[in-house]
Scaffold this motif. Structure first.
Motif, PDB file in Angstrom:
ATOM      1  N   ARG A 212      26.091  50.650  18.792  1.00 19.24           N
ATOM      2  CA  ARG A 212      27.163  50.646  18.378  1.00 19.24           C
ATOM      3  C   ARG A 212      27.914  50.993  16.974  1.00 19.24           C
ATOM      4  O   ARG A 212      28.242  52.263  16.391  1.00 19.24           O
ATOM      5  CB  ARG A 212      28.636  50.310  19.201  1.00 19.24           C
TER       6      ARG A 212
ATOM      7  N   TRP B 104      22.021  59.875  29.356  1.00 17.68           N
ATOM      8  CA  TRP B 104      22.924  58.055  29.634  1.00 17.68           C
ATOM      9  C   TRP B 104      21.925  56.987  29.215  1.00 17.68           C
ATOM     10  O   TRP B 104      20.646  57.092  29.829  1.00 17.68           O
ATOM     11  CB  TRP B 104      23.219  58.144  31.220  1.00 17.68           C
TER      12      TRP B 104
ATOM     13  N   TRP C 229      25.738  54.069  29.857  1.00 16.54           N
ATOM     14  CA  TRP C 229      27.016  54.011  28.509  1.00 16.54           C
ATOM     15  C   TRP C 229      26.308  55.190  28.221  1.00 16.54           C
ATOM     16  O   TRP C 229      24.828  56.132  28.819  1.00 16.54           O
ATOM     17  CB  TRP C 229      26.183  53.063  28.202  1.00 16.54           C
TER      18      TRP C 229
ATOM     19  N   ASP D 284      28.895  43.977  27.995  1.00 16.37           N
ATOM     20  CA  ASP D 284      29.842  44.693  27.281  1.00 16.37           C
ATOM     21  C   ASP D 284      31.398  44.769  28.400  1.00 16.37           C
ATOM     22  O   ASP D 284      31.755  45.461  28.556  1.00 16.37           O
ATOM     23  CB  ASP D 284      29.328  46.357  27.244  1.00 16.37           C
TER      24      ASP D 284
ATOM     25  N   LEU E  84      29.947  54.970  21.828  1.00 16.95           N
ATOM     26  CA  LEU E  84      29.210  54.100  23.706  1.00 16.95           C
ATOM     27  C   LEU E  84      30.531  53.605  24.120  1.00 16.95           C
ATOM     28  O   LEU E  84      30.435  52.349  23.850  1.00 16.95           O
ATOM     29  CB  LEU E  84      27.684  52.841  22.497  1.00 16.95           C
ATOM     30  N   ASP E  85      30.410  54.392  25.304  1.00 18.75           N
ATOM     31  CA  ASP E  85      31.260  53.852  25.770  1.00 18.75           C
ATOM     32  C   ASP E  85      30.540  54.298  27.359  1.00 18.75           C
ATOM     33  O   ASP E  85      29.425  54.818  27.567  1.00 18.75           O
ATOM     34  CB  ASP E  85      31.853  54.876  26.830  1.00 18.75           C
ATOM     35  N   PRO E  86      31.244  52.734  28.197  1.00 17.15           N
ATOM     36  CA  PRO E  86      30.363  52.608  30.102  1.00 17.15           C
ATOM     37  C   PRO E  86      30.797  53.594  30.765  1.00 17.15           C
ATOM     38  O   PRO E  86      31.663  54.010  30.472  1.00 17.15           O
ATOM     39  CB  PRO E  86      30.897  51.302  30.140  1.00 17.15           C
TER      40      PRO E  86
ATOM     41  N   ILE F 115      23.520  46.784  22.431  1.00 16.93           N
ATOM     42  CA  ILE F 115      25.075  47.355  23.252  1.00 16.93           C
ATOM     43  C   ILE F 115      25.955  47.208  21.145  1.00 16.93           C
ATOM     44  O   ILE F 115      25.433  48.996  20.959  1.00 16.93           O
ATOM     45  CB  ILE F 115      25.684  46.786  23.808  1.00 16.93           C
TER      46      ILE F 115
END
Length: 193
Positions: A58, A126, A150, A138, A176-178, A54
């Motif tokens: 990012r 995703w 994500w 995360d 990068l967002d969950p 992750i």
């Protein structure tokens, strides 16, 4: 005299059996402890590996966002939902590419491409991770064989601090967002086939 020898011999046999039982109990306790430590360390290793992936993705998105802004070819909005794995020049052993099933094999990553509407520009999808065991990724609790997702989104200068982008607030990069992984996302993948 014969009975004394038998008594000594039987006492010796009992002492040996007692020692064997004590040794087996100690070895069993050590084995139990060792299995607990091994399980904890495999959980820690998987957690660190997933968080490292992750983090690397990012970082790659920050660089990609800067490249887009400097080149002025294209917009950040066009890159929402992209697959971030190709941005990092690395052979990922646990990356399966595009998802062939609703979720990847345990301990693996895949990219679930979403079905696009005609009005949406660019790809969408995703990033999916399927944990082998309960871990924290995360700052999210991941349970065994329950995938987490994500998505690549855009960052913006939130001048009023409300967390919602208004028209005058400009985009500043990619992140990068969950996101929640719903059955709708899995059905979107099946509809593409």
């Amino acid at each position: 005299m014969q009975s004394a020898r038998r008594t000594d011999a039987s006492a010796l046999v009992l002492a040996r059996r007692y020692r064997l039982v004590v040794v087996l109990a100690v070895l069993g306790a050590l084995w139990w402890f060792l299995l607990g430590v091994l399980e904890r360390e495999t959980r820690n290793a998987e957690e660190r590996a997933a968080n490292m992936v992750i983090s690397q993705l990012r970082s790659a998105l920050v660089i990609k966002g800067a490249e887009i802004m400097l080149s002025r070819e294209g917009t950040l909005a066009e890159h929402r939902g992209i697959n971030p794995f190709p941005l990092v020049e690395h052979q990922w052993g646990n990356y399966e590419g595009l998802c062939e099933a609703p979720k990847p094999a345990p301990g693996n990553w895949c990219f679930l491409a979403g079905k696009q509407k005609e009005t949406v520009i660019g790809p969408g999808g995703w990033l999916i991770y399927n944990p082998r065991q309960p871990i924290t990724i995360d700052r999210r609790q991941a349970y065994e064989r329950q995938p987490l997702a994500w998505a690549v989104t855009t960052e913006f200068a939130d001048r009023n601090g409300n967390g919602v982008r208004e028209q005058e607030e400009r985009l500043t990069g990619l992140k990068l967002d969950p996101v929640p992984l719903t059955e709708e996302a899995a059905q979107t993948q099946d509809a593409q086939r």
